[in-house]
Write a protein that holds these residues in place. Structure first.
Motif: not given
Length: 151
Positions: A71-81, A84-94
């Motif tokens: 489900r979702g993109t790699l960065s979305e799945r990583m942020a689910d796991a 703390w990644m949710l504090a980053l911008t979308t570009e920074d999460r990627e």
């Protein structure tokens, strides 16, 4: 077969009593193997090395979970796991997701746990700083040097 996580040095168990300082000094640099006649050989390593290996295994577990999710993109799945990644911008999460995967692969292939652990800690600290509001204000750079009295 070449395995990169084998200890660099081998000591006999009697070396622990005869040359303890030398064995401990070697174990601070890299895990060492201690051979025994009466039992299974042991590995002696620093606590920081053991902690780094534990952290690497935890990251591996997380990455396997992320990789097997569809489900979702790699960065979305990583942020689910790693919330703390949710504090980053979308570009920074990627960027974070890509760097963590690359560092983990490097750690796994070289047996150097600190590569992935350092990348993980760096991004975690960045997310923590962003969440605290650091970096939100524009930086004022001095266009000219400032003369300061010598102490």
């Amino acid at each position: 077969m070449l395995t990169l996580d084998q200890p660099e040095q081998v000591f006999q168990s009697s070396d622990l009593s005869r040359h303890a300082t030398r064995v401990f000094a070697a174990a601070e640099v890299h895990p060492v193997e201690v051979t025994r006649r009466d039992g299974e050989d042991l590995v002696l390593m620093s606590k920081s090395e053991a902690s780094a290996r534990k952290s690497l295994l935890q990251l591996a577990s997380t990455l396997i979970g992320v990789a097997t999710d569809t489900r979702g993109t790699l960065s979305e799945r990583m942020a689910d796991a790693l919330p703390w990644m949710l504090a980053l911008t979308t570009e920074d999460r990627e960027a974070c997701a890509g760097e963590l995967l690359a560092a983990a692969r490097a750690s796994f292939s070289t047996g150097q746990a600190h590569l992935a652990v350092a990348a993980l800690n760096s991004w975690l600290e960045t997310a923590t700083a962003v969440a605290a509001g650091l970096g939100a204000e524009p930086i004022e750079w001095l266009d000219q040097g400032v003369d300061v009295e010598r102490p």
